[in-house]
Design a protein around this motif. Structure first.
Motif, PDB file in Angstrom:
ATOM      1  N   THR A 307      49.969  31.330  35.625  1.00  0.00           N
ATOM      2  CA  THR A 307      48.918  32.157  35.922  1.00  0.00           C
ATOM      3  C   THR A 307      47.307  31.569  35.404  1.00  0.00           C
ATOM      4  OG1 THR A 307      50.164  34.168  36.275  1.00  0.00           O
ATOM      5  CG2 THR A 307      47.757  34.574  36.169  1.00  0.00           C
ATOM      6  N   MET A 308      47.624  31.574  33.893  1.00  0.00           N
ATOM      7  CA  MET A 308      46.516  30.811  33.174  1.00  0.00           C
ATOM      8  C   MET A 308      46.130  29.732  33.791  1.00  0.00           C
ATOM      9  SD  MET A 308      45.942  28.168  30.721  1.00  0.00           S
ATOM     10  CE  MET A 308      47.427  28.281  29.769  1.00  0.00           C
ATOM     11  N   LEU A 309      46.817  28.654  34.047  1.00  0.00           N
ATOM     12  CA  LEU A 309      46.535  27.298  34.462  1.00  0.00           C
ATOM     13  C   LEU A 309      45.773  27.328  35.750  1.00  0.00           C
ATOM     14  CD1 LEU A 309      46.869  24.230  34.614  1.00  0.00           C
ATOM     15  CD2 LEU A 309      48.866  24.323  35.295  1.00  0.00           C
ATOM     16  N   ASN A 310      46.337  28.147  36.800  1.00  0.00           N
ATOM     17  CA  ASN A 310      45.579  28.099  38.075  1.00  0.00           C
ATOM     18  C   ASN A 310      44.255  28.813  37.768  1.00  0.00           C
ATOM     19  OD1 ASN A 310      47.663  26.973  39.370  1.00  0.00           O
ATOM     20  ND2 ASN A 310      48.731  29.059  39.625  1.00  0.00           N
ATOM     21  N   ALA A 311      43.930  29.983  37.001  1.00  0.00           N
ATOM     22  CA  ALA A 311      42.944  30.581  36.808  1.00  0.00           C
ATOM     23  C   ALA A 311      41.886  29.803  36.121  1.00  0.00           C
ATOM     24  CB  ALA A 311      43.040  31.788  35.798  1.00  0.00           C
ATOM     25  N   LEU A 312      42.280  28.544  35.362  1.00  0.00           N
ATOM     26  CA  LEU A 312      41.360  27.853  35.016  1.00  0.00           C
ATOM     27  C   LEU A 312      40.503  26.781  35.995  1.00  0.00           C
ATOM     28  CD1 LEU A 312      42.888  26.832  31.387  1.00  0.00           C
ATOM     29  CD2 LEU A 312      41.358  28.750  31.757  1.00  0.00           C
ATOM     30  N   TYR A 313      41.312  26.885  37.129  1.00  0.00           N
ATOM     31  CA  TYR A 313      40.842  25.849  38.026  1.00  0.00           C
ATOM     32  C   TYR A 313      39.283  26.270  38.590  1.00  0.00           C
ATOM     33  CZ  TYR A 313      44.589  23.033  39.159  1.00  0.00           C
ATOM     34  OH  TYR A 313      45.942  22.180  39.102  1.00  0.00           O
ATOM     35  N   SER A 314      38.968  27.628  38.209  1.00  0.00           N
ATOM     36  CA  SER A 314      37.623  27.923  38.840  1.00  0.00           C
ATOM     37  C   SER A 314      37.120  29.331  37.898  1.00  0.00           C
ATOM     38  CB  SER A 314      37.405  28.310  40.459  1.00  0.00           C
ATOM     39  OG  SER A 314      36.429  29.142  40.630  1.00  0.00           O
ATOM     40  N   ASP A 315      35.947  29.506  37.601  1.00  0.00           N
ATOM     41  CA  ASP A 315      35.564  30.645  36.890  1.00  0.00           C
ATOM     42  C   ASP A 315      35.848  31.906  37.758  1.00  0.00           C
ATOM     43  OD1 ASP A 315      34.629  28.939  35.245  1.00  0.00           O
ATOM     44  OD2 ASP A 315      32.279  29.744  35.169  1.00  0.00           O
ATOM     45  N   THR A 316      36.149  31.827  39.038  1.00  0.00           N
ATOM     46  CA  THR A 316      36.412  33.091  39.754  1.00  0.00           C
ATOM     47  C   THR A 316      37.947  33.529  39.622  1.00  0.00           C
ATOM     48  OG1 THR A 316      37.469  31.569  41.554  1.00  0.00           O
ATOM     49  CG2 THR A 316      34.912  32.321  41.602  1.00  0.00           C
ATOM     50  N   GLY A 317      38.614  32.595  38.832  1.00  0.00           N
ATOM     51  CA  GLY A 317      39.796  33.295  38.341  1.00  0.00           C
ATOM     52  C   GLY A 317      40.063  33.807  37.029  1.00  0.00           C
ATOM     53  N   PHE A 318      39.052  33.833  36.269  1.00  0.00           N
ATOM     54  CA  PHE A 318      38.873  34.513  35.260  1.00  0.00           C
ATOM     55  C   PHE A 318      39.298  36.040  35.197  1.00  0.00           C
ATOM     56  CE2 PHE A 318      35.796  31.238  32.845  1.00  0.00           C
ATOM     57  CZ  PHE A 318      36.780  30.262  32.827  1.00  0.00           C
ATOM     58  N   PRO A 319      38.729  36.681  35.935  1.00  0.00           N
ATOM     59  CA  PRO A 319      38.838  38.192  36.068  1.00  0.00           C
ATOM     60  C   PRO A 319      40.333  38.520  36.098  1.00  0.00           C
ATOM     61  CG  PRO A 319      36.922  37.909  37.162  1.00  0.00           C
ATOM     62  CD  PRO A 319      37.590  36.447  36.837  1.00  0.00           C
ATOM     63  N   GLY A 320      40.985  37.599  37.205  1.00  0.00           N
ATOM     64  CA  GLY A 320      42.545  38.129  37.298  1.00  0.00           C
ATOM     65  C   GLY A 320      43.297  37.806  36.005  1.00  0.00           C
ATOM     66  N   LEU A 321      43.037  36.503  35.641  1.00  0.00           N
ATOM     67  CA  LEU A 321      43.912  36.184  34.244  1.00  0.00           C
ATOM     68  C   LEU A 321      43.705  37.477  33.319  1.00  0.00           C
ATOM     69  CD1 LEU A 321      45.821  34.555  32.666  1.00  0.00           C
ATOM     70  CD2 LEU A 321      43.871  33.080  32.009  1.00  0.00           C
ATOM     71  N   ALA A 322      42.277  37.595  32.964  1.00  0.00           N
ATOM     72  CA  ALA A 322      42.005  38.759  32.027  1.00  0.00           C
ATOM     73  C   ALA A 322      42.695  39.952  32.281  1.00  0.00           C
ATOM     74  CB  ALA A 322      40.628  38.777  31.782  1.00  0.00           C
ATOM     75  N   GLY A 323      42.737  40.415  33.662  1.00  0.00           N
ATOM     76  CA  GLY A 323      43.399  41.672  34.059  1.00  0.00           C
ATOM     77  C   GLY A 323      44.801  41.543  33.801  1.00  0.00           C
ATOM     78  N   LEU A 324      45.401  40.406  33.973  1.00  0.00           N
ATOM     79  CA  LEU A 324      46.988  40.302  34.059  1.00  0.00           C
ATOM     80  C   LEU A 324      47.243  40.538  32.332  1.00  0.00           C
ATOM     81  CD1 LEU A 324      49.704  39.973  35.076  1.00  0.00           C
ATOM     82  CD2 LEU A 324      49.148  37.530  34.792  1.00  0.00           C
ATOM     83  N   MET A 325      46.484  39.996  31.699  1.00  0.00           N
ATOM     84  CA  MET A 325      46.832  40.017  30.082  1.00  0.00           C
ATOM     85  C   MET A 325      46.644  41.680  29.649  1.00  0.00           C
ATOM     86  SD  MET A 325      45.129  36.439  28.965  1.00  0.00           S
ATOM     87  CE  MET A 325      45.207  36.898  27.315  1.00  0.00           C
ATOM     88  N   ARG A 326      45.431  42.113  30.010  1.00  0.00           N
ATOM     89  CA  ARG A 326      45.102  43.350  29.599  1.00  0.00           C
ATOM     90  C   ARG A 326      46.271  44.506  30.175  1.00  0.00           C
ATOM     91  NH1 ARG A 326      40.123  45.739  32.417  1.00  0.00           N
ATOM     92  NH2 ARG A 326      41.517  45.658  34.517  1.00  0.00           N
ATOM     93  N   ALA A 327      46.997  44.113  31.458  1.00  0.00           N
ATOM     94  CA  ALA A 327      48.154  44.996  31.703  1.00  0.00           C
ATOM     95  C   ALA A 327      49.399  44.784  31.033  1.00  0.00           C
ATOM     96  CB  ALA A 327      48.039  44.786  33.349  1.00  0.00           C
ATOM     97  N   ALA A 328      49.506  43.483  30.764  1.00  0.00           N
ATOM     98  CA  ALA A 328      50.595  43.175  30.202  1.00  0.00           C
ATOM     99  C   ALA A 328      50.723  43.683  28.717  1.00  0.00           C
ATOM    100  CB  ALA A 328      50.957  41.584  30.038  1.00  0.00           C
ATOM    101  N   LEU A 329      49.366  43.965  28.093  1.00  0.00           N
ATOM    102  CA  LEU A 329      49.441  44.226  26.676  1.00  0.00           C
ATOM    103  C   LEU A 329      49.567  45.964  26.683  1.00  0.00           C
ATOM    104  CD1 LEU A 329      46.408  42.126  25.592  1.00  0.00           C
ATOM    105  CD2 LEU A 329      48.544  42.101  24.569  1.00  0.00           C
ATOM    106  N   GLY A 330      49.769  46.358  27.950  1.00  0.00           N
ATOM    107  CA  GLY A 330      50.144  48.011  28.000  1.00  0.00           C
ATOM    108  C   GLY A 330      48.958  48.865  28.339  1.00  0.00           C
ATOM    109  N   SER A 331      48.009  48.143  29.058  1.00  0.00           N
ATOM    110  CA  SER A 331      46.640  48.930  29.498  1.00  0.00           C
ATOM    111  C   SER A 331      46.786  49.023  30.788  1.00  0.00           C
ATOM    112  CB  SER A 331      45.525  48.148  28.971  1.00  0.00           C
ATOM    113  OG  SER A 331      45.536  48.222  27.577  1.00  0.00           O
TER     114      SER A 331
END
Length: 484
Positions: A307-331
């Motif tokens: 997911t991280m690798l794909n998100a780095l292809y474009s700045d538009t992918g940053f929110p999706g990666l950050a949101g997935l990390m936030r959720a995985a951290l329990g939020s």
């Protein structure tokens, strides 16, 4: 990957390796307006040799599309759009690019798209993989917890055996040399003496091979997001370069996320965000989280890294990666996973493997790959050893039919390379080797930006204007430049 669901009933024409007359009976019909295609886009089907050099060896279908210039009085020729991947379709690209290219370019060129052999509508291939083996984190060989590659070795054998059983002669015929030959058949069918083209990502290597095999048939050549053309490694170095590209690019995401720590809670500076990612990936390696609907239905360290690798292809992918990390951290709950249909993944997986495995030989030693993975994980922990891990090419059932092409400076000085400085997939360091290989044939314009894809992607006026000017006037910078 997007696929065109319909090509109009195009007439078949048979083209051998010998020259054909200009506009030789090529029949074009409307592609239809399905799938968001521009109604002006026309389609046809060409027949190209299954095996070049064997005239009686049969033919395969090659799907080609075009949108003609609205100002034929200004027309210079055609601009062939060479897709990336390898394994990406290109039939719809004229409809996509007609919305983005400047009018000065559209006035001067017919836009030409095509699905490369084995892809989409061009005699598509499949290895018949099981659904589980189409998981994104398997198609790229991410090691298991601690860097173990046992599952990767078993997967590589299973994949290559399936291709041997189910791939057929088209799979065996796929190579970059044959893509260059197919491109020259397209040129002849269009009645063009010389060809201008814009290759992106893997399309830069295919374009470089064409410019090497057919130098006198090139007009204005744009190569965007450039692969390292190392003839001794070819795709082996492309995969290895993910380690470098992600390290170049990840700081852009980390700084973006740190500036939004109130929203995502990933860290207040870029270093803290990096540590959060690495710690989370390691935790998920050992304790995955259920992720219904994903393939496989869990979020593990490999899925997070992909997911991280794909998100780095474009700045538009940053929110999706950050949101997935936030959720995985329990939020919060994990977001809905997204994936292409299995049929598209089957075709993409087979055509990618065929291209990279048929182009060059790969080492088969599992022990070698274990050592490479251990070193790469230590040097570049973000990618977890994936870029140098073992894959299907280690056990591929065929040997390359021809040696890889060595790109050289022999030919007209008509190549312009455009490259982001922080590209996760085709890093700047690899692009410099493409520049070196072309020598006096090329100039490079580098753009101080991140992401994959440069021309008309970043909003960098300096870079975009340089490429547009070359397409319209033929003028390139006198020397290599960097657009800040």
């Amino acid at each position: 990957m997007n696929r065109i669901a319909f090509i109009g009933a195009a007439a078949l024409i048979s083209l051998s390796a010998t020259p054909v007359a200009a506009h030789a009976a090529t029949a074009w019909t409307s592609c239809g307006a399905t799938g968001g295609l521009d109604p002006r886009q026309e389609c046809t089907t060409l027949q190209v040799p299954l095996t070049y050099g064997k005239p009686g060896g049969g033919t395969i279908s090659l799907a080609v599309s075009r949108i003609r210039t609205a100002r034929p009085g200004l027309r210079r020729g055609v601009l062939l759009l060479i897709p990336g991947g390898p394994g990406s379709p290109g039939l719809s690209r004229p409809s996509t690019m007609v919305k983005r290219l400047p009018s000065a370019v559209l006035d001067r060129y017919d836009l030409i798209g095509f699905d490369p052999r084995g892809v989409g509508q061009s005699s598509p291939v499949s290895c018949g993989l099981a659904h589980e083996d189409l998981a994104p984190s398997r198609l790229k060989p991410y090691p298991s917890a601690g860097g173990d590659i046992s599952e990767n070795v078993a997967y590589a054998r299973r994949f290559s055996e399936a291709c041997a059983r189910n791939g057929g002669p088209v799979l065996r015929s796929i190579s970059t040399r044959n893509e260059a030959r197919d491109i020259d058949v397209i040129r002849r069918a269009l009645g063009e003496e010389r060809l201008s083209y814009w290759g992106v990502s893997y399309g830069t290597y295919a374009g470089a091979v064409y410019a090497t095999m057919f130098p006198g048939r090139t007009d204005r050549v744009i190569l965007d997001s450039n692969d390292d053309p190392d003839p001794g490694q070819v795709a082996r170095v492309w995969l290895a370069n993910y380690s470098l590209g992600v390290e170049d690019r990840f700081p852009d995401f980390a700084a973006w996320a740190a500036a939004r720590d109130d929203e995502y809670g990933l860290g207040t500076d870029a270093g803290a965000v990096r540590r959060t990612f690495l710690d989370l990936a390691e935790r998920l390696d050992h304790a995955p989280i259920a992720w219904p609907g994903a393939n496989p239905p869990r979020l593990d360290g490999a899925a997070l890294r992909e997911t991280m690798l794909n998100a780095l292809y474009s700045d538009t992918g940053f929110p999706g990666l950050a949101g997935l990390m936030r959720a995985a951290l329990g939020s919060g709950p994990l977001p809905e996973p997204s994936s292409a249909p299995d049929a598209a993944l089957q075709n993409g997986a087979a055509s990618v493997a065929a291209t990279i495995c048929n182009d060059v030989e790969w080492p088969s030693s599992a022990g070698l790959h274990r050592r490479l993975v251990a070193r790469d994980r230590a040097a570049h922990p973000l990618t977890g050893g994936m870029p140098v891990n073992i894959g299907p090419c280690a056990y591929w059932p065929y040997r390359p039919a021809e040696a890889p092409v060595r790109v050289t400076s022999q030919g007209p000085s008509n190549v312009l390379l455009v490259q982001n400085l922080r590209d996760p997939a085709t890093p700047y360091s690899g692009a410099l080797r493409m520049r070196e290989a072309f020598g006096s044939r090329a100039r490079m314009v580098a753009v101080d930006s991140g992401g994959h894809g440069s021309y008309l992607v970043n909003g960098n006026a300096c870079g975009d204007d340089t490429v547009t000017s070359f397409l319209v006037t033929g003028r390139r910078p006198a020397r290599d430049t960097i657009c800040r």
